[in-house]
Design a protein around this motif. Structure first.
Motif, PDB file in Angstrom:
ATOM      1  N   PHE A 273      76.651   9.661 -64.830  1.00  0.00           N
ATOM      2  CA  PHE A 273      77.693   8.988 -65.585  1.00  0.00           C
ATOM      3  C   PHE A 273      77.507   9.268 -67.076  1.00  0.00           C
ATOM      4  CE2 PHE A 273      77.363   6.649 -61.633  1.00  0.00           C
ATOM      5  CZ  PHE A 273      78.693   6.399 -61.310  1.00  0.00           C
ATOM      6  N   GLU A 274      78.563   8.977 -67.860  1.00  0.00           N
ATOM      7  CA  GLU A 274      78.455   9.234 -69.294  1.00  0.00           C
ATOM      8  C   GLU A 274      78.052   7.958 -70.023  1.00  0.00           C
ATOM      9  OE1 GLU A 274      81.048   8.120 -71.789  1.00  0.00           O
ATOM     10  OE2 GLU A 274      81.291   6.739 -70.125  1.00  0.00           O
ATOM     11  N   LEU A 275      77.674   8.095 -71.287  1.00  0.00           N
ATOM     12  CA  LEU A 275      77.019   7.027 -72.028  1.00  0.00           C
ATOM     13  C   LEU A 275      77.926   6.238 -72.970  1.00  0.00           C
ATOM     14  CD1 LEU A 275      73.601   8.746 -72.695  1.00  0.00           C
ATOM     15  CD2 LEU A 275      73.835   6.341 -72.030  1.00  0.00           C
ATOM     16  N   LEU A 276      79.177   6.617 -73.131  1.00  0.00           N
ATOM     17  CA  LEU A 276      80.058   5.907 -74.045  1.00  0.00           C
ATOM     18  C   LEU A 276      80.859   4.809 -73.343  1.00  0.00           C
ATOM     19  CD1 LEU A 276      81.563   8.550 -76.506  1.00  0.00           C
ATOM     20  CD2 LEU A 276      80.383   6.449 -77.131  1.00  0.00           C
ATOM     21  N   TYR A 277      81.431   5.119 -72.202  1.00  0.00           N
ATOM     22  CA  TYR A 277      82.340   4.208 -71.519  1.00  0.00           C
ATOM     23  C   TYR A 277      81.727   3.548 -70.284  1.00  0.00           C
ATOM     24  CZ  TYR A 277      86.072   6.239 -74.370  1.00  0.00           C
ATOM     25  OH  TYR A 277      86.854   6.645 -75.422  1.00  0.00           O
ATOM     26  N   ASP A 278      81.022   4.325 -69.480  1.00  0.00           N
ATOM     27  CA  ASP A 278      80.561   3.812 -68.194  1.00  0.00           C
ATOM     28  C   ASP A 278      79.594   2.639 -68.275  1.00  0.00           C
ATOM     29  OD1 ASP A 278      82.106   5.426 -66.470  1.00  0.00           O
ATOM     30  OD2 ASP A 278      80.734   7.104 -66.733  1.00  0.00           O
ATOM     31  N   PRO A 279      78.632   2.605 -69.230  1.00  0.00           N
ATOM     32  CA  PRO A 279      77.727   1.457 -69.258  1.00  0.00           C
ATOM     33  C   PRO A 279      78.452   0.117 -69.415  1.00  0.00           C
ATOM     34  CG  PRO A 279      76.790   3.244 -70.521  1.00  0.00           C
ATOM     35  CD  PRO A 279      78.189   3.660 -70.183  1.00  0.00           C
ATOM     36  N   LEU A 280      79.376   0.032 -70.369  1.00  0.00           N
ATOM     37  CA  LEU A 280      80.130  -1.209 -70.536  1.00  0.00           C
ATOM     38  C   LEU A 280      81.020  -1.451 -69.322  1.00  0.00           C
ATOM     39  CD1 LEU A 280      80.892  -3.668 -72.170  1.00  0.00           C
ATOM     40  CD2 LEU A 280      82.584  -2.282 -73.398  1.00  0.00           C
ATOM     41  N   GLY A 281      81.604  -0.381 -68.795  1.00  0.00           N
ATOM     42  CA  GLY A 281      82.439  -0.525 -67.611  1.00  0.00           C
ATOM     43  C   GLY A 281      81.687  -1.184 -66.462  1.00  0.00           C
ATOM     44  N   PHE A 282      80.476  -0.729 -66.197  1.00  0.00           N
ATOM     45  CA  PHE A 282      79.709  -1.293 -65.085  1.00  0.00           C
ATOM     46  C   PHE A 282      79.175  -2.689 -65.418  1.00  0.00           C
ATOM     47  CE2 PHE A 282      79.777   2.976 -63.311  1.00  0.00           C
ATOM     48  CZ  PHE A 282      79.875   2.700 -61.953  1.00  0.00           C
ATOM     49  N   MET A 283      78.930  -2.985 -66.681  1.00  0.00           N
ATOM     50  CA  MET A 283      78.536  -4.344 -67.046  1.00  0.00           C
ATOM     51  C   MET A 283      79.675  -5.331 -66.769  1.00  0.00           C
ATOM     52  SD  MET A 283      76.457  -3.467 -70.570  1.00  0.00           S
ATOM     53  CE  MET A 283      76.532  -5.146 -71.194  1.00  0.00           C
ATOM     54  N   VAL A 284      80.894  -4.945 -67.124  1.00  0.00           N
ATOM     55  CA  VAL A 284      82.054  -5.792 -66.845  1.00  0.00           C
ATOM     56  C   VAL A 284      82.269  -5.897 -65.339  1.00  0.00           C
ATOM     57  CG1 VAL A 284      84.558  -6.004 -67.105  1.00  0.00           C
ATOM     58  CG2 VAL A 284      83.152  -5.311 -69.062  1.00  0.00           C
ATOM     59  N   LEU A 285      82.148  -4.776 -64.647  1.00  0.00           N
ATOM     60  CA  LEU A 285      82.331  -4.783 -63.198  1.00  0.00           C
ATOM     61  C   LEU A 285      81.337  -5.731 -62.530  1.00  0.00           C
ATOM     62  CD1 LEU A 285      83.774  -3.545 -60.742  1.00  0.00           C
ATOM     63  CD2 LEU A 285      82.080  -1.702 -60.765  1.00  0.00           C
ATOM     64  N   GLU A 286      80.077  -5.671 -62.957  1.00  0.00           N
ATOM     65  CA  GLU A 286      79.057  -6.529 -62.359  1.00  0.00           C
ATOM     66  C   GLU A 286      79.366  -8.008 -62.602  1.00  0.00           C
ATOM     67  OE1 GLU A 286      74.315  -6.290 -61.744  1.00  0.00           O
ATOM     68  OE2 GLU A 286      74.990  -5.989 -63.813  1.00  0.00           O
ATOM     69  N   LYS A 287      79.900  -8.322 -63.770  1.00  0.00           N
ATOM     70  CA  LYS A 287      80.231  -9.709 -64.079  1.00  0.00           C
ATOM     71  C   LYS A 287      81.340 -10.248 -63.188  1.00  0.00           C
ATOM     72  CE  LYS A 287      82.091 -12.677 -67.743  1.00  0.00           C
ATOM     73  NZ  LYS A 287      82.568 -12.754 -69.151  1.00  0.00           N
ATOM     74  N   PHE A 288      82.345  -9.406 -62.902  1.00  0.00           N
ATOM     75  CA  PHE A 288      83.532  -9.897 -62.204  1.00  0.00           C
ATOM     76  C   PHE A 288      83.498  -9.677 -60.689  1.00  0.00           C
ATOM     77  CE2 PHE A 288      85.029  -9.945 -66.522  1.00  0.00           C
ATOM     78  CZ  PHE A 288      85.888 -11.038 -66.556  1.00  0.00           C
ATOM     79  N   LEU A 289      82.623  -8.843 -60.193  1.00  0.00           N
ATOM     80  CA  LEU A 289      82.563  -8.592 -58.748  1.00  0.00           C
ATOM     81  C   LEU A 289      82.481  -9.874 -57.918  1.00  0.00           C
ATOM     82  CD1 LEU A 289      80.325  -5.409 -58.181  1.00  0.00           C
ATOM     83  CD2 LEU A 289      82.673  -5.768 -57.387  1.00  0.00           C
TER      84      LEU A 289
END
Length: 326
Positions: A273-289
């Protein structure tokens, strides 16, 4: 070299969907990163229209953004395939980027693109000095395009109506896959910059009355900025994707230890994965799952891996080569 039609139809559509384990859940990963390297991820979708259609008399494509933007490299590749010149305007070019070109900047230069530093250009031309200072978009629209009748202008990140063409193709692929799997109430999640991909995806599903919901998070600017981007492309809020928030303000491009830790977690799956968008994307995903119950979830991998050539050394210098806890 591949022809335009070969590139577009063979390699810029029908990316695979894989099962991906994250936060104790099965996530379906739409692997748009596996499309053609020159048009990885969302740029493959946003720029598909330009590859599929002829632009009679066009000799140049003009864009703007950062000196390491994914769109810089993709526009340079588009121009090379089309036989066009490519001018790309940036606010500034950092000295270390000029001295040791890497990533998207180096690849674009190798494709023959002129990366134009607007700050240096204005400093060298006193007649251009003004307040407020020029933005790249204003400068291009007011100073460049009037003298470039044979140039195609692509707004930052491909945020334009042309992008609907390729993103709608992505939507049909997701729709077909969900039908084949017998899925209902599918949630599609992706982090957003300009939000163009998320908007046109959700717009398609709403207009086709398909039971698929698109959710996103603002990586650039914040929620209000992202909502504004949606309205500029589509004034109907009922067709906009839902914006989710992790609860903390992050500045785009700044290094955060939690980003680096999340990136290492998700990369342990052997998917890069890339380092600009994906880290925040997965942090948000983990919060809302946990709030989504048993609804199936798809994460769209949007490519951008070339940018890691510059981002990863920055993280390693600041935090070391291993950081495995959040």
């Amino acid at each position: 070299m591949l022809s335009n039609s070969q590139l577009t139809h063979s390699l810029l559509s029908n990316s695979p969907v894989e099962s991906f384990s994250f936060a104790g859940r099965e996530i379906f990963l739409k692997r748009d990163d596996l499309l053609h390297p020159a048009f990885s991820g969302n740029k493959a979708r946003k720029f598909a229209y330009f590859l599929d259609h002829e632009f009679a008399g066009m000799t140049k494509v003009i864009g703007y953004g950062s000196a390491q933007a994914n769109s810089l490299y993709s526009l340079s590749a588009l121009a090379k395939l089309k036989g066009w010149l490519c001018d790309f305007y940036v606010d500034h070019i950092a000295n270390h980027v000029r001295t040791l070109p890497t990533g998207n900047y180096a690849a674009a230069i190798a494709n023959g693109t002129r990366v134009i530093d607007l700050s240096s250009l204005i400093a060298a031309n006193p007649s251009l000095h003004r307040e407020p200072k020029w933005t790249c978009q204003d400068y291009i629209e007011q100073q460049v395009l009037p003298a470039e009748p044979n140039a195609l202008f692509v707004p930052e990140g491909g945020r334009c109506q042309y992008a609907e063409y390729g993103v709608s193709q992505l939507a049909t692929e997701i729709e077909t896959w969900a039908m084949q799997q017998g899925m209902s109430e599918l949630k599609v999640f992706l982090p957003a910059g300009t939000g163009t991909t998320a908007l046109f995806l959700n717009q398609y599903f709403v207009r086709q009355q398909i039971d698929i919901q698109v959710l996103t998070c603002a990586v650039v600017g914040g929620d209000e900025y992202l909502a504004q981007q949606f309205y500029e492309l589509n004034p109907n809020a009922a067709e906009h994707p839902q914006i989710l928030n992790v609860g903390k303000k992050y500045h785009f491009g700044k290094l955060y230890p939690e980003f680096y830790a999340m990136w290492q977690r998700i990369n342990a799956s052997d998917v890069q994965f890339e380092l600009l968008y994906d880290p925040l994307g997965f942090m948000v995903l983990e919060k809302f799952l946990p709030q989504w119950g048993a609804s199936p979830v798809m994460y769209i991998h949007q490519g951008g891996l070339l940018g890691n050539e510059t981002m990863l050394p920055r993280y390693q210098r600041k935090f070391g080569k291993s950081r495995t806890t959040l």
